[in-house]
Motif scaffolding. Structure first.
Motif, mmCIF file in Angstrom:
data_model
loop_
_atom_site.group_PDB
_atom_site.id
_atom_site.type_symbol
_atom_site.label_atom_id
_atom_site.label_comp_id
_atom_site.label_asym_id
_atom_site.label_seq_id
_atom_site.Cartn_x
_atom_site.Cartn_y
_atom_site.Cartn_z
ATOM 1 N N GLN A 6 58.306 2.872 73.581
ATOM 2 C CA GLN A 6 59.302 2.992 72.521
ATOM 3 C C GLN A 6 59.356 4.426 71.992
ATOM 4 O OE1 GLN A 6 58.320 0.280 69.424
ATOM 5 N NE2 GLN A 6 60.099 0.735 68.202
ATOM 6 N N GLN A 12 59.439 6.847 59.382
ATOM 7 C CA GLN A 12 59.492 5.396 59.300
ATOM 8 C C GLN A 12 58.083 4.895 59.004
ATOM 9 O OE1 GLN A 12 62.346 3.503 59.521
ATOM 10 N NE2 GLN A 12 63.342 5.501 59.505
ATOM 11 N N GLU A 66 53.845 -3.768 67.661
ATOM 12 C CA GLU A 66 55.025 -4.607 67.893
ATOM 13 C C GLU A 66 55.130 -5.707 66.827
ATOM 14 O OE1 GLU A 66 54.798 -5.969 71.941
ATOM 15 O OE2 GLU A 66 54.965 -3.924 72.717
ATOM 16 N N ASP A 69 56.295 -4.158 63.593
ATOM 17 C CA ASP A 69 57.719 -3.840 63.714
ATOM 18 C C ASP A 69 58.569 -5.099 63.529
ATOM 19 O OD1 ASP A 69 59.821 -1.927 64.207
ATOM 20 O OD2 ASP A 69 60.072 -2.868 66.189
ATOM 21 N N GLU A 70 58.130 -6.205 64.096
ATOM 22 C CA GLU A 70 58.842 -7.471 63.912
ATOM 23 C C GLU A 70 58.841 -7.885 62.445
ATOM 24 O OE1 GLU A 70 57.122 -10.388 66.512
ATOM 25 O OE2 GLU A 70 57.620 -9.214 68.309
ATOM 26 N N LEU A 72 58.529 -5.940 59.845
ATOM 27 C CA LEU A 72 59.345 -4.982 59.108
ATOM 28 C C LEU A 72 60.829 -5.280 59.277
ATOM 29 C CD1 LEU A 72 59.034 -2.450 57.363
ATOM 30 C CD2 LEU A 72 59.149 -1.098 59.447
ATOM 31 N N ASN A 73 61.228 -5.650 60.480
ATOM 32 C CA ASN A 73 62.637 -5.908 60.758
ATOM 33 C C ASN A 73 63.104 -7.290 60.345
ATOM 34 O OD1 ASN A 73 63.097 -3.353 61.837
ATOM 35 N ND2 ASN A 73 62.312 -3.986 63.835
ATOM 36 N N SER A 74 62.179 -8.197 60.116
ATOM 37 C CA SER A 74 62.578 -9.562 59.753
ATOM 38 C C SER A 74 62.676 -9.763 58.248
ATOM 39 C CB SER A 74 61.585 -10.573 60.332
ATOM 40 O OG SER A 74 60.334 -10.451 59.697
ATOM 41 N N HIS A 75 62.331 -8.726 57.471
ATOM 42 C CA HIS A 75 62.406 -8.790 56.007
ATOM 43 C C HIS A 75 61.586 -9.943 55.449
ATOM 44 C CE1 HIS A 75 65.424 -5.712 56.245
ATOM 45 N NE2 HIS A 75 66.148 -6.466 57.049
ATOM 46 N N ILE A 81 54.241 -7.595 55.267
ATOM 47 C CA ILE A 81 54.683 -6.354 55.900
ATOM 48 C C ILE A 81 53.630 -5.267 55.677
ATOM 49 C CG2 ILE A 81 56.391 -4.493 55.838
ATOM 50 C CD1 ILE A 81 58.488 -6.640 55.107
#
Length: 146
Positions: A6, A12, A66, A69-70, A72-75, A81
């Motif tokens: 990635q 970030q 990973e 990151d999941e 963080l992106n799933s709120h 988090i």
């Protein structure tokens, strides 16, 4: 694309983990190239075990990156988090430290890695342990600084 391939995005919450993981992988690759040039080293049980250990540490760090990151992106919940990001930072830093030590042990040299020692990892251990043991939630939005 996985955590090892990635691209790194600056500023970030997971940038530190990404840098440490990429540095660990690059450093391990360079160390392996050196070791493979030493005929006796490739059959040494200690060296073989050490390489296996380092590979596992890097894979664990990649998996935790990973996972963070999941999260963080799933709120999800801010606490989860924060803890996931702290776990990712610790695993990536641990992998980098282990590879750096192995580089010195196996090659007699140590690559200077700028910025890898500026993160207060002991506080991440405290954050994770305090949440998992005592249910104490880290400060809201603390994952931004982790």
């Amino acid at each position: 694309m996985n955590a090892l391939t990635q691209p790194i995005v600056a500023d970030q919450p997971l940038t530190k983990s990404q840098h440490d993981l990429h540095n660990a992988r690059s450093l391990l690759d360079a160390t392996l190239r050196f070791v493979r040039q030493q005929a006796q080293a490739t059959s040494d049980p200690y060296v073989i075990s050490r390489v296996g250990d380092l590979h596992i540490r890097i894979e664990v760090a990649a998996a935790l990156l990973e996972r963070a990151d999941e999260f963080l992106n799933s709120h999800e919940d801010d606490t989860e988090i924060s803890v996931a990001i702290a776990e990712s930072h610790l695993a990536s830093a641990d992998a980098l430290n282990a590879v750096s030590n192995a580089e010195f042990e196996l090659t007699g040299q140590r690559t200077v890695l700028h910025g890898s020692l500026q993160d207060p990892l002991r506080w991440k251990l405290h954050l994770i342990g305090n949440f998992r043991l005592n249910g104490i939630h880290p400060h809201k939005f603390s994952y931004v600084t982790y």
